[in-house]
Design a protein around this motif. Structure first.
Motif, short mmCIF file in Angstrom:
data_model
loop_
_atom_site.label_atom_id
_atom_site.label_comp_id
_atom_site.label_asym_id
_atom_site.label_seq_id
_atom_site.Cartn_x
_atom_site.Cartn_y
_atom_site.Cartn_z
N UNK A 91 0.85 -1.17 0.00
CA UNK A 91 0.00 0.00 0.00
C UNK A 91 0.90 1.23 0.00
N UNK A 92 0.46 2.29 -0.66
CA UNK A 92 1.24 3.52 -0.67
C UNK A 92 0.30 4.71 -0.60
N UNK A 93 0.83 5.83 -0.14
CA UNK A 93 0.12 7.10 -0.19
C UNK A 93 0.94 8.07 -1.00
N UNK A 94 0.29 9.11 -1.48
CA UNK A 94 0.99 10.16 -2.20
C UNK A 94 1.07 11.36 -1.28
N UNK A 95 2.29 11.75 -0.97
CA UNK A 95 2.50 12.92 -0.12
C UNK A 95 2.73 14.12 -1.03
N UNK A 96 1.73 14.98 -1.13
CA UNK A 96 1.85 16.12 -2.04
C UNK A 96 2.46 17.34 -1.35
N UNK A 97 2.82 17.17 -0.10
CA UNK A 97 3.47 18.27 0.61
C UNK A 97 4.94 18.37 0.26
N UNK A 98 5.45 17.35 -0.43
CA UNK A 98 6.88 17.30 -0.72
C UNK A 98 7.10 17.49 -2.22
N UNK A 99 7.35 18.70 -2.65
CA UNK A 99 7.69 18.99 -4.03
C UNK A 99 6.67 18.44 -5.02
N UNK A 100 7.16 17.60 -5.94
CA UNK A 100 6.31 17.06 -6.99
C UNK A 100 5.47 15.88 -6.54
N UNK A 101 5.62 15.49 -5.31
CA UNK A 101 4.86 14.36 -4.81
C UNK A 101 5.75 13.15 -4.64
N UNK A 102 5.60 12.49 -3.55
CA UNK A 102 6.43 11.35 -3.20
C UNK A 102 5.54 10.22 -2.75
N UNK A 103 5.87 9.01 -3.15
CA UNK A 103 5.13 7.83 -2.71
C UNK A 103 5.76 7.30 -1.44
N UNK A 104 4.94 7.12 -0.40
CA UNK A 104 5.38 6.47 0.83
C UNK A 104 4.66 5.13 0.91
N UNK A 105 5.43 4.11 1.26
CA UNK A 105 4.90 2.76 1.25
C UNK A 105 4.77 2.18 2.65
N UNK A 106 3.80 1.27 2.76
CA UNK A 106 3.74 0.43 3.95
C UNK A 106 4.80 -0.66 3.85
N UNK A 107 4.80 -1.55 4.83
CA UNK A 107 5.84 -2.57 4.89
C UNK A 107 5.50 -3.82 4.10
N UNK A 108 4.31 -3.85 3.52
CA UNK A 108 3.97 -4.96 2.65
C UNK A 108 3.23 -6.08 3.34
N UNK A 109 2.45 -6.81 2.55
CA UNK A 109 1.76 -8.02 3.00
C UNK A 109 2.17 -9.15 2.06
N UNK A 110 2.74 -10.19 2.64
CA UNK A 110 3.12 -11.35 1.83
C UNK A 110 1.96 -12.32 1.81
N UNK A 111 1.35 -12.51 0.65
CA UNK A 111 0.20 -13.39 0.49
C UNK A 111 0.59 -14.63 -0.31
N UNK A 112 0.28 -15.77 0.25
CA UNK A 112 0.52 -17.04 -0.44
C UNK A 112 -0.81 -17.74 -0.64
N UNK A 113 -1.12 -18.08 -1.88
CA UNK A 113 -2.36 -18.80 -2.20
C UNK A 113 -1.98 -20.23 -2.57
N UNK A 114 -2.48 -21.18 -1.78
CA UNK A 114 -2.10 -22.59 -2.00
C UNK A 114 -3.27 -23.41 -2.54
#
Lengths: 114, 109
Positions: A91-114
């Protein structure tokens, strides 16, 4: 730290079951994104949101749906999980307070489908 | 078809060596961004380049935006094990971020 929390961090599920991943932000950013990351493909956009109840498809949206009923939460649902959806989801958000915009990410979810 | 192609896909070098990784496209961009992703973490922004021919330096990292604004490069001088990670270029469209395929760098002590 953009205050992004993903849950769960890891999940194993069976083919054909529904799965919902949650992204929570604490800083009231308008834009939120769901990406999947697979070897050799970099990050590919699944869906994104530009406000409450405002969402749009990305390049790999088939098999996924999203909802955003509150500014702080963006949910990604796999209606009927398949093995091809085994991946790491960011997941990410767009931080428009920083110049042209920066993507900040979460730490991720590892999904395994068996 | 990938909008942003990065090369090489994998790179393994000894500590102290120099390296360059590339981000190429047939499209013209108003700006490009470079992110670094460490194992188990999400990508983190390193730099945004805006002007054709622009060079930006971040300690031992030098970023260049091509004159025609279709490509960018990242040069690392005297690589260190802490530089290990996945380097991604990205195009910020205003609504979306498109990411390249990435270069996975391993710096061996």
């Amino acid at each position: 730290d953009a205050g992004i929390t993903q849950s769960p961090r890891h999940k194993v599920t069976e083919t054909g079951t529904p799965v919902t991943l949650r992204c929570h932000q604490t800083e009231n950013h308008r834009y939120m994104y769901w990406y999947r990351q697979d070897p050799g493909h970099g990050l590919r956009l699944i869906h994104y949101s530009y406000g409450v109840k405002d969402t749009d498809k990305g390049e790999v949206s088939d098999g996924y749906s999203v909802s955003r009923s509150k500014t702080e939460d963006f949910l990604l649902t796999l209606e009927s999980a398949t093995s091809s959806q085994t991946s790491v989801y960011f997941c990410a958000i767009r931080d428009t307070d920083r110049g042209l915009g920066e993507a900040f990410f979460g730490q991720g979810t590892r999904l395994t489908v068996v | 078809t990938q909008l942003l192609e990065q090369s090489p896909q994998f790179l393994s070098i000894q500590e102290g060596e120099n390296l360059t990784v590339y981000c190429n496209s047939s499209s013209v961009f108003s700006s490009l961004q470079w992110y670094r992703q460490e194992p188990g973490e999400g990508p983190v922004l390193l730099v945004t380049v805006v002007t054709g021919g622009e060079v930006k330096k971040l300690k031992r990292l030098t970023f260049q935006f091509g004159d025609a604004r279709k490509d960018s490069s990242l040069h690392i001088t005297a690589a260190q094990p802490g530089d290990t990670g996945l380097y991604l270029c990205a195009w910020n469209t205003g609504n979306q971020f498109y990411f390249g395929t990435g270069t996975s760098l391993t710096v061996i002590p």
